[in-house]
Enzyme design. Sequence first.
Site: not given
Length: 708
Positions: A491-492, A495, A498
């Site tokens: 999940h991290e 980020h 991105h």
Amino acid sequence: AAMLAGWRQVLPAALGRALWGRAARPCRRAVSTSWCPVGAAFDVKLQPQLRGSAAGKETGLFGVPELSCPEGFQEAQDKALQESEQLVQKACSTPPGPETVMIFDQLSDSLCRVADLADFVKIAHPDFAFREAAEEACRNIGTVVEKLNTDVELWQSLRCLLADEIVVSSLDPETRRVAELFMFDFEISGIHLDEEKRKTAVNLNVRILDLCNEFLMGAHLPNKIDKHILPEHIRYNFTAEGNYLQVAGLHADCPDDLVREAAYKIFLYPDAEQLSRLEELLASRNSLAQLVGYDTFAHRALQGTMAKNPETVRQFLEKLSEQLSKRTQKDFEMMTKTKMKLNPQNSKLMPWDHPYYSGVLRAERYNIDPGLYCPFFSLGACMEGLNCLFSQLLGISLYAEQTQRGEVWSEDVRKLAVVHETEGLLGYIYCDFFQRPDKPHQDCHFTVRGGRLKENGEYQLPVIVLMLSLPHSTRSAPTLLSPGMMENLFHEMGHAMHSMLGRTRYQHVTGTRCPTDFAEVPSILMEYFANDYRVVNQFARHYKTGQPLPKNMVSRLCESKKVCAAADMQLQVFYAALDQIYHGKHPLGKSTTDILKETQEKVYGLPYVPNTAWQLRFSHLVGYGAKYYSYLMSRAVASMVWKQCFAQDPFDRAMGERYRREMLAHGGGKEPMLMVQGMLQKSPSVEDFVDALVSDLDQDFETFIMDS
């Protein structure tokens, strides 16, 4: 039974007496000799070549020379303020045009380079002196930003640009959007109002900031209770402090129903000061929103988001709740039966039961023991898995790079270079993954420096930190991750990618600097990759034997997450609905607790517990005010992207490139719904969002047959 009834009766009065326990030009670089494979950097004791060498050149935090000592924050801050003064003068004297927007972005960058870095250091640095200096820098930069947001001459320079139709028509879409975003920042500070109202807006902004900080502190502080109030056999579950017991959380995973009940009633007992803070915060936000021209705070907060307005959010939540209703009721019935088996004397399902009994049902149905999975998920193997996925999907590799002395705040922090196969070095990720004393126990992503196109044509590389709370390796084993930890890591890293690939011209919209209901899409999408056997099979190996993780174990793990998932999602709908009401039309007409009671029983379904005020612990009201729905809407988009673009082949390079081109590359420089349309080749409706979320709850037929 009489004794237990007794403590329940005296608990509200006892709590009333108790005190709160305040207890660009691409930067092409060949693979550096200081880089090493990413997996090796995490599955062995910290390698000497990855530590800052004692004989090497000394620098400051993140390679900023001034930050070799706490006093350096003052120097870095002074330099940024001097630069910002020059840029303000330049912006006010430059004729309206694209250069005006570029200067505004430079101004934003000069302040953010100090403020963003300090924002991380103030909570994560182990040295109190560094944390204190960073906190002071944050306050000082924040004060300057407030002044700039009310600088009429600076505002006029941007206003002249946006008022000139010929100039505006000549701007490219990204430049125009950035100009409009800067104008929005001005307007929410009341710059367009007369002097008296402008002062009121400034004072409201300052008061809101103070209330947010105070509310956050209050939301996390423990509560106290006289230890003699509770039955003796459960007291050991709480921290003793003289004649008091300190309750710092809900103890949601405790198998003892009585402990969970006591924790719920004590931890959520209303505090008058915290209640007053929340009511003032909500009223102040509403006053500010109306002062600057919005019907409600929610209307102001949702401008520029995927949802666009509170009406769409309300429609989304209502339709989702309607679709979840029958499934949620079945989940509650299953939990009630399970509780009845384990506790026949008190089988009524209460709010403190939901997290525990849903976990019991998952364990019973699928026999999921995290300990069976951990040996297959060494940190190094997981990092190599991410490296392999990014390489196939996006042409990106991760390399561990040696740090200089003073560059990192703890010797177990790893620095990763993110390198594209043709574009070269894209940026840096500092991995602060391991537990240490006083480190916040949270998984999060920090932008330390945003990417942007510099005046000389080079690209300013983004720098970010990923913070996790993983156990250290031992003499006999590397750091081993539970399935939940592995999913959080993916999940991290979503980020992080991105941030690395949102290579916008302007740092104001770089990477994750985009609307909240879009910002979580890349990270949640990575969770789908983390739960796909084809992806997991590339890296999940037993750290001792090398045996791959069996497919049926991955399938069972994925299916176990669907047990009571409707009830879990319904709880999120309740939180989002409550958030919308609090930030909707004012005056609210009822107390925040009465609204909580009414909304909980209408939307969630489990009864409100008298003398509790869960909303006073709802810390997301600060950072996600009127935007808590974002988690659900982002998950809906991620689900659609996964099913349509990656479910057939999670390593499809063409889809990976489309994902980068349509969704990651723009950061916040493009309307979020346009990015979603570009990826899905259609404009999704509210019904599409709801269908995507509900379809994720359906059981996999193959796994169901196998288990049967």
